[in-house]
Design a protein around this motif. Structure first.
Motif, PDB file in Angstrom:
ATOM      1  N   ARG A 145       0.638  -1.405  -0.060  1.00  0.00           N
ATOM      2  CA  ARG A 145       0.159   0.033   0.161  1.00  0.00           C
ATOM      3  C   ARG A 145       0.954   1.442   0.091  1.00  0.00           C
ATOM      4  N   GLU A 146       0.212   2.621  -0.403  1.00  0.00           N
ATOM      5  CA  GLU A 146       0.788   3.548  -0.480  1.00  0.00           C
ATOM      6  C   GLU A 146       1.995   4.061   0.480  1.00  0.00           C
ATOM      7  N   VAL A 147       1.643   4.086   1.478  1.00  0.00           N
ATOM      8  CA  VAL A 147       2.511   4.647   2.691  1.00  0.00           C
ATOM      9  C   VAL A 147       3.916   3.613   2.911  1.00  0.00           C
ATOM     10  N   LYS A 148       3.597   2.322   2.643  1.00  0.00           N
ATOM     11  CA  LYS A 148       4.680   1.428   2.860  1.00  0.00           C
ATOM     12  C   LYS A 148       5.646   1.531   1.591  1.00  0.00           C
ATOM     13  N   ALA A 149       4.945   1.647   0.314  1.00  0.00           N
ATOM     14  CA  ALA A 149       5.811   1.801  -0.830  1.00  0.00           C
ATOM     15  C   ALA A 149       6.762   3.063  -0.691  1.00  0.00           C
ATOM     16  N   ILE A 150       5.948   4.119  -0.246  1.00  0.00           N
ATOM     17  CA  ILE A 150       6.542   5.452  -0.396  1.00  0.00           C
ATOM     18  C   ILE A 150       7.694   5.288   0.555  1.00  0.00           C
ATOM     19  N   THR A 151       7.376   4.927   1.691  1.00  0.00           N
ATOM     20  CA  THR A 151       8.629   4.944   2.929  1.00  0.00           C
ATOM     21  C   THR A 151       9.607   3.634   2.605  1.00  0.00           C
ATOM     22  N   GLY A 152       9.337   2.721   1.532  1.00  0.00           N
ATOM     23  CA  GLY A 152      10.320   1.960   1.298  1.00  0.00           C
ATOM     24  C   GLY A 152      10.289   0.735   2.601  1.00  0.00           C
ATOM     25  N   ASP A 153       9.466   0.665   3.518  1.00  0.00           N
ATOM     26  CA  ASP A 153       9.063  -0.242   4.374  1.00  0.00           C
ATOM     27  C   ASP A 153       9.175  -1.594   4.059  1.00  0.00           C
ATOM     28  N   GLU A 154      10.481  -2.240   4.264  1.00  0.00           N
ATOM     29  CA  GLU A 154      10.542  -3.636   3.881  1.00  0.00           C
ATOM     30  C   GLU A 154      10.365  -4.572   5.011  1.00  0.00           C
ATOM     31  N   GLU A 155      10.602  -4.009   5.993  1.00  0.00           N
ATOM     32  CA  GLU A 155      10.485  -4.996   7.294  1.00  0.00           C
ATOM     33  C   GLU A 155       9.085  -5.371   7.452  1.00  0.00           C
ATOM     34  N   ILE A 156       8.095  -4.989   6.681  1.00  0.00           N
ATOM     35  CA  ILE A 156       6.748  -5.131   6.806  1.00  0.00           C
ATOM     36  C   ILE A 156       6.654  -6.437   6.061  1.00  0.00           C
ATOM     37  N   LEU A 157       7.327  -6.538   4.830  1.00  0.00           N
ATOM     38  CA  LEU A 157       7.036  -7.760   4.112  1.00  0.00           C
ATOM     39  C   LEU A 157       7.609  -8.947   4.677  1.00  0.00           C
ATOM     40  N   LYS A 158       9.013  -8.718   5.372  1.00  0.00           N
ATOM     41  CA  LYS A 158       9.455  -9.888   6.057  1.00  0.00           C
ATOM     42  C   LYS A 158       8.682 -10.368   7.254  1.00  0.00           C
ATOM     43  N   GLU A 159       7.817  -9.479   7.880  1.00  0.00           N
ATOM     44  CA  GLU A 159       6.764  -9.700   9.005  1.00  0.00           C
ATOM     45  C   GLU A 159       6.007 -10.681   8.309  1.00  0.00           C
ATOM     46  N   LYS A 160       5.109 -10.139   7.452  1.00  0.00           N
ATOM     47  CA  LYS A 160       4.106 -10.665   6.519  1.00  0.00           C
ATOM     48  C   LYS A 160       4.378 -12.073   6.043  1.00  0.00           C
ATOM     49  N   ILE A 161       5.634 -12.265   5.761  1.00  0.00           N
ATOM     50  CA  ILE A 161       6.155 -13.609   5.087  1.00  0.00           C
ATOM     51  C   ILE A 161       6.148 -14.699   6.585  1.00  0.00           C
ATOM     52  N   ASP A 162       6.725 -14.154   7.538  1.00  0.00           N
ATOM     53  CA  ASP A 162       6.732 -14.715   8.620  1.00  0.00           C
ATOM     54  C   ASP A 162       5.522 -15.248   9.188  1.00  0.00           C
ATOM     55  N   ASN A 163       4.622 -14.421   9.307  1.00  0.00           N
ATOM     56  CA  ASN A 163       3.292 -14.625   9.946  1.00  0.00           C
ATOM     57  C   ASN A 163       2.611 -15.645   9.084  1.00  0.00           C
ATOM     58  N   SER A 164       2.608 -15.514   7.788  1.00  0.00           N
ATOM     59  CA  SER A 164       1.793 -16.431   6.929  1.00  0.00           C
ATOM     60  C   SER A 164       2.430 -17.674   6.666  1.00  0.00           C
ATOM     61  N   VAL A 165       3.940 -17.602   6.643  1.00  0.00           N
ATOM     62  CA  VAL A 165       4.426 -19.060   6.320  1.00  0.00           C
ATOM     63  C   VAL A 165       5.152 -19.946   7.531  1.00  0.00           C
ATOM     64  N   GLY A 166       5.091 -19.039   8.521  1.00  0.00           N
ATOM     65  CA  GLY A 166       5.764 -19.672   9.750  1.00  0.00           C
ATOM     66  C   GLY A 166       5.131 -21.136  10.323  1.00  0.00           C
ATOM     67  N   ASP A 167       3.929 -21.185  10.080  1.00  0.00           N
ATOM     68  CA  ASP A 167       3.111 -22.322  10.680  1.00  0.00           C
ATOM     69  C   ASP A 167       2.708 -23.248   9.522  1.00  0.00           C
ATOM     70  N   LYS A 168       3.483 -23.004   8.329  1.00  0.00           N
ATOM     71  CA  LYS A 168       2.869 -23.840   7.125  1.00  0.00           C
ATOM     72  C   LYS A 168       3.961 -24.723   6.644  1.00  0.00           C
ATOM     73  N   ASP A 169       3.584 -26.000   6.271  1.00  0.00           N
ATOM     74  CA  ASP A 169       4.603 -26.921   5.762  1.00  0.00           C
ATOM     75  C   ASP A 169       4.857 -26.700   4.375  1.00  0.00           C
ATOM     76  N   VAL A 170       5.837 -25.718   4.031  1.00  0.00           N
ATOM     77  CA  VAL A 170       5.963 -25.329   2.666  1.00  0.00           C
ATOM     78  C   VAL A 170       7.568 -25.924   2.381  1.00  0.00           C
ATOM     79  N   SER A 171       7.958 -25.884   1.028  1.00  0.00           N
ATOM     80  CA  SER A 171       9.406 -26.520   0.641  1.00  0.00           C
ATOM     81  C   SER A 171      10.266 -25.256   0.429  1.00  0.00           C
ATOM     82  N   PHE A 172       9.570 -24.127   0.203  1.00  0.00           N
ATOM     83  CA  PHE A 172      10.272 -23.002  -0.100  1.00  0.00           C
ATOM     84  C   PHE A 172       9.779 -21.755   0.105  1.00  0.00           C
ATOM     85  N   ILE A 173      10.399 -20.632   0.138  1.00  0.00           N
ATOM     86  CA  ILE A 173       9.604 -19.465   0.013  1.00  0.00           C
ATOM     87  C   ILE A 173      10.484 -18.650  -1.107  1.00  0.00           C
ATOM     88  N   THR A 174       9.305 -17.954  -2.004  1.00  0.00           N
ATOM     89  CA  THR A 174      10.038 -17.071  -3.099  1.00  0.00           C
ATOM     90  C   THR A 174       9.365 -15.727  -3.072  1.00  0.00           C
TER      91      THR A 174
END
Lengths: 436, 383
Positions: free
Chosen positions: B62-91
């Motif tokens: 979303r615009e604020v995250k894009a403009i401010t270049g907040d990449e921490e949120i991307l990492k957090e979202k991936i951690d939150n969604s994938v953390g409990d799932k049995d996945v073979s890779f993350i891309t």
């Protein structure tokens, strides 16, 4: 059946507490978004083509616009639609503006559209592309009005989200014309109000002119009649920014009277309309008809289970309350946001339907759901069979555009007369051709 | 593509090609963009969306995250969604938005890697280029991340078989049958297999068969790193299938050499134009020569052409106008291409009697035509 703890949902009892801090957004903030099958709507192209005889052009990176393009081809929509792909180098150099000017010149010379709606995407917001000067030169040269529209989900959480701003663009060709007393427009839904709604005869009996909607007009010139209206009835919140804009540019006042189903709410809408229009509206007969209809049909609905999805032309929490009042048990609602005019229903649902759960519309745990979450009698919304085993599927589509007392009667009829649902979700989604 | 697209829709983008190569392999696919991008993939570029529960997500930029270049949120979202799932890779796949704001996907992947026991990789997509670029890089990443060192066995891997090129289930079966009937075992099909096993065991095959442009990069990597040879081509018709399998059995050249045939005017066809993926077009060209005696054949593509396989009759189409002009100039008697290409015949030469054979290319016409029953590979071509 899956263990439902795999799927994240919010109990209605905790709903306000959980979503109020994030401005009533139901989708979780620190989670990515899943795109559930069945979710979708008309799409920008179909909305834009409500303006008659215009050409619609998208200036896009290749990754944007494919959904709208394919959906338009699938539906066989008539109209001039084209795409101008942007290359990486254009973005760096700003050449996409020059190429847009060239492409639009060519389009005007070849196709002679009455107007052009030019869609830009998220990246133009980030780049701050200046299309105004391009439009100014072209309009001066060709005398063809060009308006900008935005397909920019990047701005979905802003005050100008694309689902709202498309209504601004659709009404942006209008000019401030001499006002015709007692003439009003309907704004906020892609289609005109159902012609069988009582509002048309109520207006006629009160000496008001027939309601206008952009979808009523077949030519570009005739759609300018919308500019003659003295005011706008806002029946879908998506039109809010448009009516605010039309107030400023066209001097048209507006009144929110959102499409809802509860008889009390409809009566309140008509009361507000009387105040706004300054005329007495004869509604009593229709109100009685609905109440009597509900009394006669309620027994058939008592105890039936239901889930509510995201594709409805309806306010899901208001609908949930109405169905609960009819005696149905609403098990789940899938929604991304609680509209302001629906918030009053949450405490009521908390008290009267405490087991109701709300699934965020783009909830990532949906990707783990392999079997139906639950069996229910009725699924309201085309996306509900994706996650629920529904016996009957009810759609309240843009094309229906139910409104008023008769709208509620038609909804109940839909429930009672529904055919058994027996399609795969893929067949359903492909046949409905919704655009994500 | 340049200029206005009036006949074609926007073509499948690179992130959709990458997703297509990875879709059924049990990974988590994160598309870093606003939500329209994922809708394009799941709704219009992934025929298997309704059949597989894949953890494919949009970052919901979303615009604020894009403009401010907040990449921490991307990492957090991936951690939150994938953390409990049995996945073979993350891309992580890029989109126009992440390209414009220059998101540091590699940096995010590096941080994620520290907390994960599974491969985390990025694919350099921008949503501005077309699908084959993303698919190429995805197959390459699979090769880099998953191939296990094993003793060489026998048989063949098929590389580049994602549905975005023509390779749905019916075509894959047909290709496999054509190879196995000629005594070679197919061990893995990259792009169509439902697990990473065939990639892990890729070195157990003695040769790779590349069936679309998208598979070339991975095949070249495997040749360079592991010495496993490859041949590019699609079994198409009996004679070319014979020829191709013979080449697979003794792979001396990457380019299939098609035996010369005398020009003929069978079916009244003098000149043909094939529009599609380079490797498929090259194979159909060989089929037309060997079995239909049509030798005056041009190929053209909206997508990339690899110089190794390109001859002077293989052309890149960079605009609708150019394709119209090409048809007008070549005056072909037969055109084979995606059904949407028929629109160019009507526009460019309304009175002509060009024969048109519609071969759905999902990267062009998406779900408009992907549920078809045309066989366009193997021994039993339906045209």
């Amino acid at each position: 059946m899956i263990a439902t703890d795999t799927l994240y949902s919010i109990s209605v009892r905790n709903l306000i507490q959980e979503v109020e801090p994030r401005k009533y957004r139901i989708d979780r903030e620190s989670y990515p978004h899943f795109c559930p099958p069945g979710a979708g709507h008309w799409g920008m192209v179909k909305m834009a083509f409500q303006v008659p005889e215009i050409a619609v052009v998208f200036v896009i990176p290749m990754g944007c616009g494919r959904h709208g393009g394919i959906a338009t081809m699938k539906e066989g929509l008539a109209g001039s639609l084209s795409y101008l792909p942007i290359a990486e180098v254009d973005i760096v150099t700003g050449d996409h503006l020059e190429k847009t000017e060239e492409a639009l010149s060519e389009l005007i010379e070849e196709d002679s559209p009455k107007g052009i709606m030019l869609f830009t995407t998220c990246i133009d917001d980030l780049l701050g592309s200046d299309y105004d000067s391009v439009f100014f030169r072209l309009e001066r040269k060709y005398k063809v009005p060009i308006r900008r529209a935005k397909m920019n989900p990047l701005m979905s959480l802003s005050k100008k989200p694309p689902d709202m701003m498309i209504y601004n663009s659709m009404h942006d060709f209008l000019q401030n014309k001499e006002k015709i007393p007692r003439l009003y427009n309907v704004i906020g839904t892609p289609c005109p109000i159902d012609p069988e709604s009582e509002i048309h005869s109520i207006f006629s009996n009160a000496g008001l002119k027939p309601l206008q909607h952009i979808g009523n007009f077949k030519t570009f010139e005739s759609h300018m009649a919308l500019g003659h209206a003295v005011g706008n009835l806002l029946i879908g919140i998506a039109g809010l920014r448009a009516v605010e804009d039309m107030k400023k540019k066209l001097g048209q006042s507006f009144l929110p009277v959102y499409s809802i189903f509860r008889p009390e709410g409809i009566s309140e809408n008509y009361r507000l309309l009387e105040e706004y229009l300054g005329v007495k509206l004869e509604t009593e007969e229709y109100q009685k008809e609905l109440l009597s209809f509900i009394d006669s049909k309620k027994q058939f609905l008592e105890g039936k289970t239901a889930v509510i999805g995201t594709t409805l032309q309806a306010a899901p929490f208001e609908l949930a309350r109405f169905l609960t009042e009819l005696g149905m048990k609403v098990r789940y609602i899938t929604a991304g946001f609680i509209r302001p005019y629906e918030r009053e229903h949450i405490p009521w649902l908390e008290e009267n339907s405490p087991d109701l759960k709300i699934i965020p519309s783009v909830e990532p745990s949906l990707s783990s759901v392999k079997e139906p979450v639950e069996h229910v009698d009725y699924g309201f919304g085309l996306d509900t069979p994706a996650y629920f085993d529904v016996d009957y599927l009810i759609d309240i589509s843009n094309d229906d555009n139910l409104f008023g007392y008769i709208g509620t009667i038609k909804l109940i009829d839909k429930i009672l007369e529904a055919d058994e649902y027996n399609m795969s979700i893929k067949e359903l989604v492909y046949s409905q051709n919704l655009v994500v | 593509m340049k200029g206005l697209l009036k006949i074609l829709p926007p073509l499948s983008p690179d992130y959709a090609g990458a997703s297509s190569a990875l879709y059924t392999l049990g990974g988590a696919i994160i598309i870093n963009g606003a939500d329209g991008c994922i809708g394009n993939v799941t709704g219009y570029d992934e025929p298997r969306f309704f059949d597989y529960n894949t953890h494919i997500y949009s970052s919901g930029l979303r615009e604020v995250k894009a403009i401010t270049g907040d990449e921490e949120i991307l990492k957090e979202k991936i951690d939150n969604s994938v953390g409990d799932k049995d996945v073979s890779f993350i891309t992580i796949l890029g989109t126009p938005n992440s390209a414009v704001i220059a998101s540091d996907h590699k940096g995010v992947a590096n941080i994620l890697r520290r907390g994960q026991r599974i491969p985390v990789f990025t694919i350099n997509t921008t949503g501005i280029l077309t699908y084959e670029k993303g698919a190429s890089n995805a197959f390459l990443e699979l090769a880099k991340n998953f191939i296990e060192d094993r003793p060489t066995g026998s048989g063949v891997n098929i590389i580049g078989a994602s549905p975005m090129d023509y390779w749905g289930e019916a075509q894959i079966k047909s290709i496999k049958r054509a190879i196995e009937n000629r005594g070679l075992q197919v061990n893995g099909i990259w792009g169509a297999d439902n697990s990473l096993e065939s990639i892990r065991k890729a070195l157990m095959s003695e040769v790779n068969l590349v069936v679309s442009y998208s598979g070339l990069k991975a095949a070249r990597y495997m040749k360079k790193k592991y010495g496993i040879p490859y041949i590019a081509g699609v079994p198409a018709g009996r004679q070319f299938s014979d020829h191709l399998v013979e080449m697979l059995k003794s792979p001396e050249s990457e380019v299939p050499v098609v035996p010369e045939v005398q020009p003929s005017t069978q079916r009244g066809v003098k000149r043909a134009l094939i529009i599609g993926d380079q490797i498929w077009s090259m194979s159909i060209k060989a089929y037309l020569g060997l079995e239909k005696e049509i030798t005056d054949v041009y190929t053209a593509s909206f997508f990339s052409l690899d110089p190794v396989y390109r001859s002077e009759t293989d052309l890149i189409i960079d605009s609708e106008k150019q394709l119209k002009q090409l048809i007008s100039r070549l005056k072909p008697d037969l055109i084979i291409g995606d059904p949407l290409c028929e629109g160019f015949i009507e526009k460019s030469s309304p009175s002509s009697d060009i024969e048109f054979i519609g071969i759905p290319h999902p990267a062009v016409s998406s779900r408009l035509h992907w549920d078809h029953d045309i066989v366009y590979a193997g021994e039993e071509l339906s045209f």
